[in-house]
Design an enzyme around this catalytic site. Structure first.
Site, PDB file in Angstrom:
ATOM      1  N   GLU A   1       0.827  -1.224   0.000  1.00  0.00           N
ATOM      2  CA  GLU A   1       0.000   0.000   0.000  1.00  0.00           C
ATOM      3  C   GLU A   1       0.859   1.272   0.000  1.00  0.00           C
ATOM      4  O   GLU A   1       0.659   2.167   0.833  1.00  0.00           O
ATOM      5  CB  GLU A   1      -0.962  -0.008   1.196  1.00  0.00           C
ATOM      6  CG  GLU A   1      -1.978  -1.129   1.100  1.00  0.00           C
ATOM      7  CD  GLU A   1      -3.106  -1.058   2.126  1.00  0.00           C
ATOM      8  OE1 GLU A   1      -3.015  -0.264   3.083  1.00  0.00           O
ATOM      9  OE2 GLU A   1      -4.088  -1.816   1.954  1.00  0.00           O
TER      10      GLU A   1
ATOM     11  N   GLU B   1      -5.562  -8.402  -0.396  1.00  0.00           N
ATOM     12  CA  GLU B   1      -6.253  -8.083   0.872  1.00  0.00           C
ATOM     13  C   GLU B   1      -7.713  -7.857   0.545  1.00  0.00           C
ATOM     14  O   GLU B   1      -8.048  -6.924  -0.197  1.00  0.00           O
ATOM     15  CB  GLU B   1      -5.669  -6.829   1.542  1.00  0.00           C
ATOM     16  CG  GLU B   1      -4.337  -7.057   2.206  1.00  0.00           C
ATOM     17  CD  GLU B   1      -3.877  -5.867   3.046  1.00  0.00           C
ATOM     18  OE1 GLU B   1      -4.713  -5.203   3.691  1.00  0.00           O
ATOM     19  OE2 GLU B   1      -2.659  -5.598   3.037  1.00  0.00           O
TER      20      GLU B   1
END
Ligand code: AHR
Length: 495
Positions: free
Chosen positions: A172, A291
């Site tokens: 991320e 995710e």
């Protein structure tokens, strides 16, 4: 209510990658300490791993587990977690404001993964970490011997290389919360150079570049475009992340969240194909949805959490029955994109937004979401079939028009499986199946997950509040109870 599902043997979406049923263990909260590892637990094995947790993980058939983060990896020095345990440093872990004891690192985790029957999907630190750190970790894990880091691994007791195939280039990195957050240009360049030296160290590995943290990020789209412009040639997958929650208390709307996942996947695939076109490339970028889950129950509690504890209880969502239905819809959506999504990781696996919960020193049990995941990972194998669904729909403010039926079919070694969620909160559904090309189908079983109480949860005291049971189907005319997850398994009996 009536609905119809039409499919044909020849209309195949794609091969279902077994790695669609991956998961994730981060050094966060009680995922590692008190989750997979608790040396003082009565059920600990010779390395301190909880055997009750290992058994629940094995039942899930998880083929790959992402490790060690998540946000954690962006400040992590992997060398802290290797060698003599008594000499490993305790660190202030900045992503989750906890104390990291480093009693588990890659040495232990790869051993845990092999005991759980899965491979490791390893992430390198591209927040505070360098290209050299990433190269050293690949050398430590995968180089046979005769070099500084491979010999260090051998000296630590691991003669054979770990052979880790799949690597994430950071986590991320588009998120301002991320330690070492970067612009798309900065990250794309770094990912490209890290990828280059990692593949020079072990040419057999495959690499995942970070896409956006979620589709609502202000840079979504532009981030993917720039990152792929920079490192298209070096990487094999682009990542997607997404979490959902029933924040408004509107269950019908919440169950539409898989439509968002569907649009997200289609958008990212389109961006990848755009870069493919402008680069005149013959490579089709695979997607790693590494995710995904429901995550919201614990948000408020976590804001009050005490800092700088070892393994504090964080992100401990107690999943309701309706969450299991949402997870079922999300699994069906991943299967609908089996041609493109080749890795997916339910985030996470134990205690932290997880299908498996534990008490320190006590019990381990399966949460509601454990069941649809287990069914999909057990029976959602082989090829996904393109299905045409005809049914009524309802309007939601957030996701627009949502069909009452979410469904997909998978065919594998003499069996056809239909996964179906009846989203109606009021009515059972009579499902007409029109599946041609297989000849006669004989029902093996209809598994259903149902509950009168949408908010029912499984706990240490009542671990069986929500568990699968036999569905109502007899013959070939499935009946799907209101708000239910269903697995219809057929033997292909031929003409
Ligand atoms: O899975 C929990 C966290 O969610 C991860 O650390 C991070 O990557 C994401 O934002």
């Amino acid at each position: 209510m009536k609905a119809k599902l039409t499919a044909n043997k020849s209309y195949v979406i794609g091969e279902i990658s077994p790695r669609l049923y991956g998961s994730f263990i981060e050094h966060l909260g009680r995922a590692v300490y008190g989750g997979i590892y608790e040396p003082d637990h009565p059920l600990a094995d010779d390395m301190g791993f909880r055997k009750d947790v290992l058994e629940l993980v094995r039942q899930l058939n998880v083929p790959i587990v992402r490790y060690p983060g998540g946000n954690f990896v962006s400040g992590y020095n992997w060398e802290d977690g290797t060698g003599d345990k008594s000499k490993r440093p305790r660190r202030a872990e900045l992503a989750w404001s906890s104390i990291e004891t480093n009693q588990v690192g890659i040495d232990e985790f790869q051993e845990w993964a092999s005991r759980a029957g899965c491979e490791v999907m390893m992430a390198v630190n591209l927040g505070t970490g360098t290209v050299e750190d990433a190269k050293n970790l690949v050398e430590y894990c995968n180089f046979p011997g005769g070099t500084k880091y491979s010999d260090l691994r051998r000296a630590n007791g691991f003669e054979k290389p770990f052979g880790i195939k799949t690597w994430c280039l950071g986590n991320e990195m588009d998120g301002p919360w991320q330690i070492g957050h970067k612009t798309a240009e900065e990250y794309g360049r770094l990912a490209c150079e890290a990828a280059k030296v990692m593949k020079l160290t072990d040419p057999s590995i495959e690499l995942v570049a970070c896409g956006s943290s979620h589709s609502g990020m202000p840079t979504f789209g532009l981030w993917e475009t720039e990152v792929l412009r920079q490192c298209w040639e070096q990487v094999d997958y682009l990542s997607l992340h997404s979490y959902y929650g029933n924040r408004s208390g509107d269950t019908a709307e919440f169950l539409g969240c898989s439509l968002d996942m569907d649009r997200f996947i289609e958008s990212v695939a389109a961006i990848c194909d755009y870069i493919k076109a402008i680069k005149r490339s013959d490579k089709t970028m695979r997607l790693s949805f590494d995710e995904w889950n429901v995550w919201y129950h614990s948000n408020e509690k976590d804001k009050q959490a005490e800092k700088w504890l070892v393994a504090p209880p964080l992100l401990e969502d107690a999943y309701t029955f309706e969450d299991a239905l949402a997870v079922g819809c999300l699994l069906i959506t991943l299967l609908k994109h089996a041609d493109r999504v080749k890795i997916a990781c339910l985030a996470q696996l134990v205690n932290v937004i997880a299908p498996i919960m534990t008490e320190n020193g006590g019990k381990a049990w399966a949460q509601t979401i454990y069941w649809p995941f287990m069914h999909a990972s057990r029976y959602g194998r082989g090829k996904a079939l393109r299905c045409v669904v005809e049914c009524g729909s309802y309007r939601t403010a957030r996701y627009g028009e949502v069909p009452y039926l979410e469904a997909i079919a998978a065919v594998d070694s003499g069996e056809l499986t239909v996964f179906a969620v009846n989203r109606s909160l009021d009515e059972d559904m009579e499902l007409e199946l029109d599946i041609s090309g297989f000849g006669r189908l004989e029902l093996i079983e209809h598994i259903a997950l149902t509950s009168e109480d949408l908010k029912a949860v499984n706990t240490a005291e009542k671990p069986d509040a929500v568990v699968p049971s036999a569905g109502k189907t007899a013959g070939t005319a499935p009946s799907l109870e209101k708000h239910s997850w269903n697995v219809l398994r057929y033997r292909i009996a031929g003409r």
